[in-house]
Design an enzyme around this catalytic site. Structure first.
Site, PDB file in Angstrom:
ATOM      1  CD  GLU A  35      -3.612  -5.665   4.127  1.00 51.81           C
ATOM      2  OE1 GLU A  35      -4.446  -4.798   4.510  1.00 51.81           O
ATOM      3  OE2 GLU A  35      -2.385  -5.477   4.141  1.00 51.81           O
TER       4      GLU A  35
ATOM      5  CD  GLU B 115      -3.126  -0.823   2.179  1.00 52.18           C
ATOM      6  OE1 GLU B 115      -3.175   0.273   2.769  1.00 52.18           O
ATOM      7  OE2 GLU B 115      -3.980  -1.713   2.332  1.00 52.18           O
TER       8      GLU B 115
HETATM    9  C1  GCO Z   1      -3.278  -1.296   5.679  1.00 48.76           C
HETATM   10  C2  GCO Z   1      -2.534  -2.473   5.991  1.00 48.76           C
HETATM   11  C3  GCO Z   1      -2.967  -3.174   7.198  1.00 48.76           C
HETATM   12  C4  GCO Z   1      -4.156  -2.638   7.990  1.00 48.76           C
HETATM   13  C5  GCO Z   1      -5.479  -3.080   7.441  1.00 48.76           C
HETATM   14  C6  GCO Z   1      -6.676  -2.625   8.254  1.00 48.76           C
HETATM   15  O1  GCO Z   1      -3.852  -1.255   4.681  1.00 48.76           O
HETATM   16  O2  GCO Z   1      -3.302  -0.407   6.465  1.00 48.76           O
HETATM   17  O3  GCO Z   1      -2.053  -3.161   4.963  1.00 48.76           O
HETATM   18  O4  GCO Z   1      -1.791  -3.016   7.872  1.00 48.76           O
HETATM   19  O5  GCO Z   1      -4.036  -2.990   9.296  1.00 48.76           O
HETATM   20  O6  GCO Z   1      -5.634  -2.600   6.158  1.00 48.76           O
HETATM   21  O7  GCO Z   1      -6.757  -1.261   8.271  1.00 48.76           O
END
Ligand code: GCO
Length: 507
Positions: free
Chosen positions: A413, A232
């Site tokens: 995710e 990300e």
């Molecule tokens: C992000 C990450 C995760 C987060 C999840 C929930 O996107 O921030 O990859 O570390 O914890 O997305 O917010």
């Protein structure tokens, strides 16, 4: 109430151009810093009517009823995800250097509950039982991240062999249980020493990242079939450099887009380094992507704003890697705000490495009104930036295929926080999370049926952890962690997910 402290902050500011417009953005920031403490207003299950068609997908019928049960192909990689800073703890153990998140979390006022990741879920000391827990649930693929400053305490130079040993031991456990390891090289924990030299604003950091990739590929690479470079980058650009509520805590659009360019360059250089060290491994980035819907398809203003937002949210990251160019509309919009990307000769060629696997994080759609105003159309979870709209993942995945060709995708995710606490018998009935995951898996299956190549799904997250600026106030895990005793208890969602894995079917 709006939530400006997370990836959704741009939506909530209602300023599409605010991505670039430092003054307006910074002006909008202070208004709702406390919003993350606001409890969920809706239950996280998909509902609502289908929105207007998303930009750049022509005819995705997002409201079509999916057929259930959804049977997945044999060999589908059912997985779970975590990241180093969020679970490991051991922040100074065995020679680890500080990261920007160690620094940031220790600054008073940055984390809503005043916590840090110093101990987190203590995975650094509990990795063996955590892997055994995964195995007991039937999880086949584990996405985790490697802490760069645990391997190279100053970001470059001397290798910390004790840090290498930790990941070797973790990998041994995973292999013992026949779980596929999928490491991410950078999940936001940039070495503080490199930050002190300019961090991602400094072009050299991209080169140091590639050198780090070579070290881990050589030291750990046996038996790692898939590597992920960056997690990300967009969230760090937006929340870390524009809004400043994540590390490194800057509020500077010029810094933000210099960092973005160097992050994408780092991805390209690290991909080349990994491939040269481990030619048979698959390599890809992880991007958080979203379908962008105009709130009203008959409003030309909303359609135009949605198109530009799509550029900032999706194409800005996908195009350099998959097409070798930056999207012209975003470059033009940045130029209107006197922002020019620090592109050197050869950079776009170096970034244009394609993706053996495109890691996709999907949580929420974005709905944009006239003038770039964000519209909250669906119920949100406790994370108020997360609008729950499961057909959004279908629209996103089919759009990726349409615009970028037949890239192999893995969902790295997807998930939701739940506020459900243990009952008197210690069980956690997080049916809201089950609803969220089930509805998204049904839509994922639908995308596969419609020809999108998707090799796996990793639920976020294996266990409750340190949720960045929200500290320990949001529980995203399928496993409950008692942060006092560090006891782990699989929640109802873990048992449900285990059933999905063993039957390969979502009903
Ligand atoms: C992000 C990450 C995760 C987060 C999840 C929930 O996107 O921030 O990859 O570390 O914890 O997305 O917010």
């Amino acid at each position: 109430m709006v939530d400006l402290t997370r990836r959704g902050f741009l939506r909530d500011t209602g300023l599409a151009a605010a991505v670039a417009a430092g003054a307006s953005l910074l002006g909008a920031c202070d208004s709702s810093r406390s919003a993350t403490r606001t409890p969920s207003s809706g239950s996280p299950s998909a509902s609502g009517t289908s929105p207007s068609a998303p930009v750049t997908t022509s005819s995705a019928a997002s409201s079509a009823a999916p057929s259930t049960p959804a049977a997945f192909a044999q060999g589908f990689w059912w997985g779970a995800a975590t990241s180093a800073y969020q679970i490991e703890g051991g922040w100074r153990d065995d020679g680890k250097g500080p990261s920007v998140w160690d620094t940031f979390a220790h600054e008073p006022g940055k984390i809503v509950d005043g916590s840090t990741g110093d101990v987190a879920a203590d995975h650094y000391h509990r990795y063996a039982s955590d892997v055994a827990l995964m195995a007991s649930l039937g999880i086949r693929s584990y996405r985790f991240s490697i802490s760069w400053p645990r391997i190279l305490p100053s970001g470059t130079g001397t290798v910390n062999h004790k840090g290498i040993d930790f990941y070797k031991k973790l990998l041994d456990e995973l292999h013992k249980h026949d779980i596929r390891p999928v490491p991410t090289l950078w999940h936001w924990d940039t070495p503080q020493t490199l930050q002190d030299q300019g961090g991602w604003e400094n072009r050299d950091t991209a080169k140091h990242f590639a050198d780090y990739a070579t070290v881990v590929a050589q030291e750990l690479g046996d038996g790692i079939p898939m590597w992920l470079t960056l997690n990300e980058p967009k969230t760090v650009v937006q929340v870390g450099y524009l809004y400043g509520s994540h590390a490194p805590g800057k509020r500077d659009p010029h810094a933000a887009y210099a960092a973005m360019h160097h992050l994408l360059l780092a991805h390209g250089l690290a991909t080349q380094a990994l491939k040269s060290a481990r030619p048979s491994a698959k390599v890809g980035p992880v991007f958080n992507l979203a379908p962008i819907y105009p709130a009203d398809a008959s409003s030309s203003g909303a359609v135009a704003a949605a198109r530009l937002r799509d550029g900032y949210e999706n194409r800005l990251y996908l195009d350099p890697v998959l097409k070798g160019s930056y999207p012209a509309d975003v470059v033009d919009d940045l130029a209107k705000h006197s922002i020019e990307l620090p592109i050197h000769d050869g950079d776009l060629k170096n970034m244009h490495v394609g993706a053996d696997v495109l890691g996709v994080n999907y949580y929420s759609p974005t709905v944009v009104g006239d003038g770039g105003v964000d519209v909250r159309k669906y119920p949100t979870t406790q994370a108020t930036w997360e609008q729950v709209y499961a057909p959004g993942i279908y629209d996103l995945l089919t759009r990726l295929k349409k615009d970028y060709g037949d890239v192999t995708i893995s969902i790295m995710e997807n998930g939701a926080p739940s506020t459900i606490q243990p009952d008197a018998s210690g069980q956690i009935a997080d049916t809201d999370r089950i609803d969220y995951v089930r509805d998204h898996l049904v839509q994922l299956h639908r995308a596969i049926s419609d020809g999108v190549t998707i090799e796996g799904y990793h639920v976020w997250s294996l266990m409750d952890n340190f949720e960045w600026a929200e500290g320990y106030t949001q529980r995203w895990g399928i496993t409950y962690v008692d942060f006092d005793s560090q006891a782990r208890t699989p929640k109802q969602s873990a048992h449900w997910y285990s059933g999905v894995i063993s039957s390969n079917t979502v009903t």
